[in-house]
Write an enzyme that holds these catalytic residues in place. Sequence first.
Site, mmCIF file in Angstrom:
data_model
loop_
_atom_site.group_PDB
_atom_site.id
_atom_site.type_symbol
_atom_site.label_atom_id
_atom_site.label_comp_id
_atom_site.label_asym_id
_atom_site.label_seq_id
_atom_site.Cartn_x
_atom_site.Cartn_y
_atom_site.Cartn_z
ATOM 1 C CE LYS A 81 -4.345 -1.561 0.460
ATOM 2 N NZ LYS A 81 -5.506 -1.148 -0.351
ATOM 3 C CB SER A 113 -9.575 -0.577 9.950
ATOM 4 O OG SER A 113 -9.796 -1.623 9.007
#
Length: 369
Positions: A81, A113
């Site tokens: 990511k 999250s």
Amino acid sequence: MSDPATAPLLTRESVQAAHKLIEPYIHKTPVLTNSTITRLASTPRTPAELEGTEWAGRTPARPVMRLWFKCENLQRIGAFKARGAFHAIERLKQQPGWLEGGGREKGVVTHSSGNHAQALALAAQVNSIPAHIVMPTISSPVKIAAVRDTYGASIIFSGPTAPEREAVTASVIARTGAVLVPPYDHHDIVLGQGTMGLELQDQVSSHNKKLNAILTGCGGGGMLSGVALSCENTGIRVFGAEPSFEGADDAKRSFYSGQRITSVKSLTIADGLRTPVGAIPWSIIYERKLVSGMYSVTEKEIKAALRLVYERMKMVVEPSAVVGLATCLYNEDFRAMVEQEAGEDGWDIGLVFSGGNVSLEALGKLFES
């Protein structure tokens, strides 16, 4: 995010441009092999092993596979990511007037999250940009601590559902003027994630080998669609893999029905893959036919692949990271397809260990029974 109207075309060339932008900020993670796991992937399963599965009674496939592992668990923040987050920030910095017009001071915001929360917090910290991260109250304490204490982002808590997270995010934008950086459904994110595919291809080529296929997990689809773009017009086939538990295989079901599923409610242990595939990734995966097929695996198979990686490769990875490997080892449809299409020569297959953010406590619970 940068203006979609001026976003780069979703092409391999744009992935290459994205790589140049983020290269100073990311790790070129290693590509590893493991002879034991490759041997197991190329060993036919026994009829007894297929009992109790959807392939019971079928002649076991006899594929020849040579596996190459792209270790994004060793990427900054422990996951791929970081690539998309850094690319999003670099594209914002290029937007005319954003830096000079107060954009830096207003900052960026997202709701997550998981690994995207940490990735955006890091990318913002490196660039001295305020980051506002909306996190559900049920988020892992370890990830909350990383976002707030390690990467210095401001955390705003919300309820666990998508509408609750989005409502809090909208209030943050109204209050601060921060720019939304979504976790997967945006050109800049997809192109950033695709840079791992370029590296994987080059790293395997350095061993005088050429990949026949790359298999990645699929949640929101940013990684899978980005890798598919990186393989466009190269002859490399791209496949996606998902957990089947409680309908988490939404992209697979969408792919074979032709209708994108937009809602998923699953508590699969592969928690990074619980998200429904996004519209932009879907346009690449299905509408442009850059992904050749989708497969799914069970929770038991994910655990078995995870144990294998820990015991044989000594690598810390999260359950989501081994869904592709589990497909190679246990999905007879995938294995039979490789046998049929590759023949005796076999395939060199790239797999992505997408992340390694898992706590010791969570690992203990996974393997306690």
